[in-house]
Scaffold this motif. Structure first.
Motif, PDB file in Angstrom:
ATOM      1  N   GLY A  83       0.814  -1.211   0.000  1.00  0.00           N
ATOM      2  CA  GLY A  83       0.000   0.000   0.000  1.00  0.00           C
ATOM      3  C   GLY A  83       0.847   1.261   0.000  1.00  0.00           C
ATOM      4  N   ALA A  84       1.987   1.223   0.719  1.00  0.00           N
ATOM      5  CA  ALA A  84       2.887   2.379   0.751  1.00  0.00           C
ATOM      6  C   ALA A  84       3.530   2.614  -0.613  1.00  0.00           C
ATOM      7  CB  ALA A  84       3.960   2.178   1.814  1.00  0.00           C
TER       8      ALA A  84
ATOM      9  N   MET B 266       3.114   5.987  -3.143  1.00  0.00           N
ATOM     10  CA  MET B 266       4.116   6.736  -3.882  1.00  0.00           C
ATOM     11  C   MET B 266       3.755   6.783  -5.369  1.00  0.00           C
ATOM     12  SD  MET B 266       8.202   6.121  -4.438  1.00  0.00           S
ATOM     13  CE  MET B 266       7.892   4.834  -5.626  1.00  0.00           C
ATOM     14  N   PHE B 267       3.362   5.632  -5.921  1.00  0.00           N
ATOM     15  CA  PHE B 267       2.999   5.588  -7.339  1.00  0.00           C
ATOM     16  C   PHE B 267       1.709   6.356  -7.627  1.00  0.00           C
ATOM     17  CE2 PHE B 267       6.063   2.114  -7.577  1.00  0.00           C
ATOM     18  CZ  PHE B 267       6.615   2.318  -8.835  1.00  0.00           C
ATOM     19  N   MET B 268       0.960   6.709  -6.560  1.00  0.00           N
ATOM     20  CA  MET B 268      -0.232   7.520  -6.753  1.00  0.00           C
ATOM     21  C   MET B 268       0.118   8.834  -7.443  1.00  0.00           C
ATOM     22  SD  MET B 268      -3.507   7.573  -6.243  1.00  0.00           S
ATOM     23  CE  MET B 268      -3.805   6.408  -4.908  1.00  0.00           C
ATOM     24  N   GLY B 269       1.313   9.362  -7.133  1.00  0.00           N
ATOM     25  CA  GLY B 269       1.739  10.585  -7.809  1.00  0.00           C
ATOM     26  C   GLY B 269       1.843  10.390  -9.305  1.00  0.00           C
ATOM     27  N   LEU B 270       2.311   9.218  -9.705  1.00  0.00           N
ATOM     28  CA  LEU B 270       2.421   8.898 -11.126  1.00  0.00           C
ATOM     29  C   LEU B 270       1.050   8.854 -11.793  1.00  0.00           C
ATOM     30  CD1 LEU B 270       4.618   8.076 -13.218  1.00  0.00           C
ATOM     31  CD2 LEU B 270       4.190   5.713 -12.580  1.00  0.00           C
ATOM     32  N   THR B 271       0.091   8.237 -11.110  1.00  0.00           N
ATOM     33  CA  THR B 271      -1.244   8.124 -11.694  1.00  0.00           C
ATOM     34  C   THR B 271      -1.974   9.468 -11.680  1.00  0.00           C
ATOM     35  OG1 THR B 271      -2.260   7.464  -9.590  1.00  0.00           O
ATOM     36  CG2 THR B 271      -1.395   5.716 -10.974  1.00  0.00           C
ATOM     37  N   LEU B 272      -1.777  10.254 -10.606  1.00  0.00           N
ATOM     38  CA  LEU B 272      -2.402  11.581 -10.574  1.00  0.00           C
ATOM     39  C   LEU B 272      -1.835  12.479 -11.667  1.00  0.00           C
ATOM     40  CD1 LEU B 272      -2.622  12.270  -6.724  1.00  0.00           C
ATOM     41  CD2 LEU B 272      -4.495  11.719  -8.289  1.00  0.00           C
TER      42      LEU B 272
ATOM     43  N   THR C  25      -5.341   5.662 -11.541  1.00  0.00           N
ATOM     44  CA  THR C  25      -5.381   5.930 -10.100  1.00  0.00           C
ATOM     45  C   THR C  25      -6.216   4.890  -9.372  1.00  0.00           C
ATOM     46  OG1 THR C  25      -5.147   8.302 -10.540  1.00  0.00           O
ATOM     47  CG2 THR C  25      -5.938   7.664  -8.368  1.00  0.00           C
ATOM     48  N   LEU C  26      -7.407   4.582  -9.907  1.00  0.00           N
ATOM     49  CA  LEU C  26      -8.268   3.567  -9.295  1.00  0.00           C
ATOM     50  C   LEU C  26      -7.580   2.198  -9.309  1.00  0.00           C
ATOM     51  CD1 LEU C  26     -11.725   4.578 -10.841  1.00  0.00           C
ATOM     52  CD2 LEU C  26     -10.934   4.981  -8.497  1.00  0.00           C
ATOM     53  N   GLY C  27      -6.936   1.866 -10.428  1.00  0.00           N
ATOM     54  CA  GLY C  27      -6.235   0.589 -10.534  1.00  0.00           C
ATOM     55  C   GLY C  27      -5.074   0.497  -9.562  1.00  0.00           C
ATOM     56  N   ASN C  28      -4.327   1.605  -9.401  1.00  0.00           N
ATOM     57  CA  ASN C  28      -3.213   1.631  -8.471  1.00  0.00           C
ATOM     58  C   ASN C  28      -3.688   1.425  -7.032  1.00  0.00           C
ATOM     59  OD1 ASN C  28      -0.302   2.329  -7.871  1.00  0.00           O
ATOM     60  ND2 ASN C  28      -1.307   3.974  -6.747  1.00  0.00           N
ATOM     61  N   MET C  29      -4.802   2.068  -6.666  1.00  0.00           N
ATOM     62  CA  MET C  29      -5.345   1.926  -5.312  1.00  0.00           C
ATOM     63  C   MET C  29      -5.784   0.482  -5.052  1.00  0.00           C
ATOM     64  SD  MET C  29      -7.572   5.445  -5.182  1.00  0.00           S
ATOM     65  CE  MET C  29      -8.396   5.018  -3.657  1.00  0.00           C
ATOM     66  N   TRP C  30      -6.522  -0.086  -6.014  1.00  0.00           N
ATOM     67  CA  TRP C  30      -6.990  -1.460  -5.840  1.00  0.00           C
ATOM     68  C   TRP C  30      -5.821  -2.448  -5.871  1.00  0.00           C
ATOM     69  CZ3 TRP C  30      -6.684  -5.793  -9.023  1.00  0.00           C
ATOM     70  CH2 TRP C  30      -7.382  -6.918  -8.552  1.00  0.00           C
ATOM     71  N   GLY C  31      -4.885  -2.222  -6.800  1.00  0.00           N
ATOM     72  CA  GLY C  31      -3.746  -3.132  -6.928  1.00  0.00           C
ATOM     73  C   GLY C  31      -2.895  -3.169  -5.678  1.00  0.00           C
ATOM     74  N   GLY C  32      -2.709  -1.992  -5.016  1.00  0.00           N
ATOM     75  CA  GLY C  32      -1.920  -1.961  -3.794  1.00  0.00           C
ATOM     76  C   GLY C  32      -2.576  -2.741  -2.665  1.00  0.00           C
ATOM     77  N   LYS C  33      -3.891  -2.542  -2.502  1.00  0.00           N
ATOM     78  CA  LYS C  33      -4.603  -3.252  -1.439  1.00  0.00           C
ATOM     79  C   LYS C  33      -4.689  -4.746  -1.738  1.00  0.00           C
ATOM     80  CE  LYS C  33      -7.423   0.706  -0.025  1.00  0.00           C
ATOM     81  NZ  LYS C  33      -8.794   1.267   0.076  1.00  0.00           N
TER      82      LYS C  33
ATOM     83  N   SER D 253      -4.489  -1.672 -16.267  1.00  0.00           N
ATOM     84  CA  SER D 253      -3.064  -1.454 -16.530  1.00  0.00           C
ATOM     85  C   SER D 253      -2.281  -1.159 -15.263  1.00  0.00           C
ATOM     86  CB  SER D 253      -2.883  -0.294 -17.524  1.00  0.00           C
ATOM     87  OG  SER D 253      -3.371  -0.636 -18.802  1.00  0.00           O
ATOM     88  N   PHE D 254      -2.778  -0.241 -14.431  1.00  0.00           N
ATOM     89  CA  PHE D 254      -1.975   0.165 -13.282  1.00  0.00           C
ATOM     90  C   PHE D 254      -2.237  -0.657 -12.041  1.00  0.00           C
ATOM     91  CE2 PHE D 254       0.972   3.456 -11.753  1.00  0.00           C
ATOM     92  CZ  PHE D 254       1.634   3.701 -12.932  1.00  0.00           C
ATOM     93  N   ALA D 255      -3.251  -1.510 -12.079  1.00  0.00           N
ATOM     94  CA  ALA D 255      -3.400  -2.481 -10.994  1.00  0.00           C
ATOM     95  C   ALA D 255      -2.224  -3.455 -11.000  1.00  0.00           C
ATOM     96  CB  ALA D 255      -4.714  -3.237 -11.136  1.00  0.00           C
ATOM     97  N   LEU D 256      -1.506  -3.525 -12.118  1.00  0.00           N
ATOM     98  CA  LEU D 256      -0.346  -4.406 -12.238  1.00  0.00           C
ATOM     99  C   LEU D 256       0.887  -3.881 -11.494  1.00  0.00           C
ATOM    100  CD1 LEU D 256      -0.516  -5.149 -16.084  1.00  0.00           C
ATOM    101  CD2 LEU D 256      -1.030  -6.775 -14.256  1.00  0.00           C
ATOM    102  N   VAL D 257       0.986  -2.569 -11.323  1.00  0.00           N
ATOM    103  CA  VAL D 257       2.245  -1.976 -10.872  1.00  0.00           C
ATOM    104  C   VAL D 257       2.630  -2.376  -9.442  1.00  0.00           C
ATOM    105  CG1 VAL D 257       3.467   0.196 -10.434  1.00  0.00           C
ATOM    106  CG2 VAL D 257       2.112  -0.088 -12.520  1.00  0.00           C
ATOM    107  N   PRO D 258       1.770  -2.180  -8.415  1.00  0.00           N
ATOM    108  CA  PRO D 258       2.196  -2.582  -7.061  1.00  0.00           C
ATOM    109  C   PRO D 258       2.564  -4.060  -6.934  1.00  0.00           C
ATOM    110  CG  PRO D 258       0.287  -1.125  -6.944  1.00  0.00           C
ATOM    111  CD  PRO D 258       0.451  -1.500  -8.389  1.00  0.00           C
ATOM    112  N   PRO D 259       1.751  -5.003  -7.481  1.00  0.00           N
ATOM    113  CA  PRO D 259       2.158  -6.405  -7.336  1.00  0.00           C
ATOM    114  C   PRO D 259       3.438  -6.748  -8.089  1.00  0.00           C
ATOM    115  CG  PRO D 259       0.200  -6.235  -8.728  1.00  0.00           C
ATOM    116  CD  PRO D 259       0.408  -4.904  -8.087  1.00  0.00           C
ATOM    117  N   LEU D 260       3.665  -6.131  -9.240  1.00  0.00           N
ATOM    118  CA  LEU D 260       4.902  -6.400  -9.975  1.00  0.00           C
ATOM    119  C   LEU D 260       6.111  -5.884  -9.200  1.00  0.00           C
ATOM    120  CD1 LEU D 260       3.842  -5.590 -13.658  1.00  0.00           C
ATOM    121  CD2 LEU D 260       4.415  -7.836 -12.725  1.00  0.00           C
ATOM    122  N   GLN D 261       5.987  -4.693  -8.607  1.00  0.00           N
ATOM    123  CA  GLN D 261       7.095  -4.131  -7.828  1.00  0.00           C
ATOM    124  C   GLN D 261       7.353  -4.972  -6.579  1.00  0.00           C
ATOM    125  OE1 GLN D 261       8.943  -1.881  -9.031  1.00  0.00           O
ATOM    126  NE2 GLN D 261      10.097  -0.937  -7.383  1.00  0.00           N
TER     127      GLN D 261
END
Length: 388
Positions: free
Chosen positions: A129-130, A134-140, A251-259, A304-312
């Protein structure tokens, strides 16, 4: 997650990097016309940036290992600011190409080191989630910064957008200076040992998956402006609105992907890639009409961006004893995927296959990524069963 000043500062840096990474995609027609090059040639500016990230990520990480993290991250943003200043002052295609490479050198190390710092300032069960915060800035950046840059580029010329991004860099440097704690440089296990960690099978597999997943997104997104202009017959206003909508999806994908990744990395990847395949297949047809195209673009951004947190997180866990280099190289892997995707989309255009075929190519890349995730998951179960 409560407001966390270090995460906010890292997100601001990510915002600036996100704007400079994605802004040319919304300005490709203007850049191409002004510099007298073709759309695919202008698309190579995206590939050049991505390859610069790929090279800069390990180079910057290995040569700055002894620098305290706070000062390193501020210095990386200084490189970002210089590169964008060079872009604003570029007079021809090749000087802009060089400027984009200079700008890109900070990218991998910033996100790689930033991911480690972000994960260190929260409880262990909130690490994904953390990283997502950080990647939220990228999506925003894709919601506000990129469309604003495209709008400025349309009204005042593309160079004005890079002047604005240069100012963003200065603001991000100030935020990092005041908000980041004095995190010491981690104890190094040695350059050779860090490089050897990258040779492990699980780490290589995770990096390869990042390349393919990122390539699926950028095969199509690199050419979103000409696709909407040609196939949807969209106005500049509509294209800008679609860039905003895509950013909302990211942004929505990043939030869901992190959780979701904090619960199950593999399940998050399987669901995201499956949705990405379906929406890119549908987009080959839906791109003809504004409203269906808009719905597809939103869902595409989410997947697309739901992939980023789990890949990292997959790479960071696979290289626990050398996470800084592996994390930074994974950002380079994202951008290698960007470069491959941009080149693949350009090849489809040059082959005369039409814009819908670009979406088919992106779906094929996502399909390859899904097969890789399933294969890795199967292998993990086999290894675990054999160890019992």
């Amino acid at each position: 997650m409560r407001i966390n000043p270090p995460l906010v500062a890292l997100a601001m840096g990510a915002f600036g990097i996100g704007v400079t990474e994605f802004a040319p995609m919304g300005m490709l027609p203007g850049i191409a016309a002004d510099l007298g090059v073709s759309i695919p040639a202008a698309g190579l500016l995206v590939s050049a940036y991505a390859l610069g990230v790929l090279l800069g990520a390990p180079l910057m990480t290995l040569t700055t290992g002894r620098i305290p993290r706070r000062y390193l991250l501020i210095g990386l943003m200084a490189i970002f600011t210089l590169g964008n200043l060079m872009s604003a002052l570029a007079t021809d295609y090749y000087s802009l190409l060089v400027a984009r490479v200079v700008t890109s050198l900070n990218h991998g190390a910033f996100f790689g080191v930033g991911s480690i710092v972000a994960a260190s300032v929260v409880a262990p069960e909130k690490r994904a989630g953390a990283v997502a915060a950080m990647f939220m800035g990228l999506t925003l950046a894709t919601i506000g910064g990129v469309p604003l840059a495209a709008w400025f580029g349309e009204l005042f010329g593309w160079r004005s957008a890079f002047w604005g991004i240069t100012g963003l860099g200065v603001v991000a440097m100030a935020a990092l200076w005041f908000a980041l704690p004095n995190v010491p440089a981690p104890k190094s296990i040695g350059v050779l040992a860090e490089i050897q960690v990258l040779g492990r099978g699980p780490v290589l597999g995770a990096l390869a998956l990042t390349v393919v997943g990122s390539g699926a997104m950028f095969t199509v997104f690199t050419y979103i402006a000409p696709i909407l202009s040609s196939e949807t017959h969209a106005s500049t206003t509509f294209i800008t609105a679609m860039l905003v909508l895509f950013g909302v999806g990211l942004t929505l994908g990043n939030m869901w992907g992190g959780k979701a990744a904090d619960r199950s990395i593999d399940r998050t990847l399987i669901v995201s890639l499956s949705v990405l395949i379906l929406v890119l297949l549908a987009f080959t047809v839906l791109m003809r009409w504004p409203l269906p195209a808009a719905v597809a673009i939103l869902i595409w951004g989410i997947a697309s961006f739901a992939l980023v947190p789990p890949l990292q997180m997959r790479v960071m866990e696979a290289a626990k004893d050398a996470p800084n280099l592996a994390s930074a190289v994974n950002i380079g892997a994202f951008n290698l995927g960007n470069a491959i995707g941009a080149a693949l989309g350009g090849a489809v255009i040059n082959a005369g296959l039409g814009y819908p075929a670009i979406s088919l190519a992106g779906a094929a890349m996502a399909g390859l990524g899904l097969l890789m995730v399933l294969a890795f998951a199967w292998r993990s179960r086999v290894v675990a069963a054999a160890a019992v």
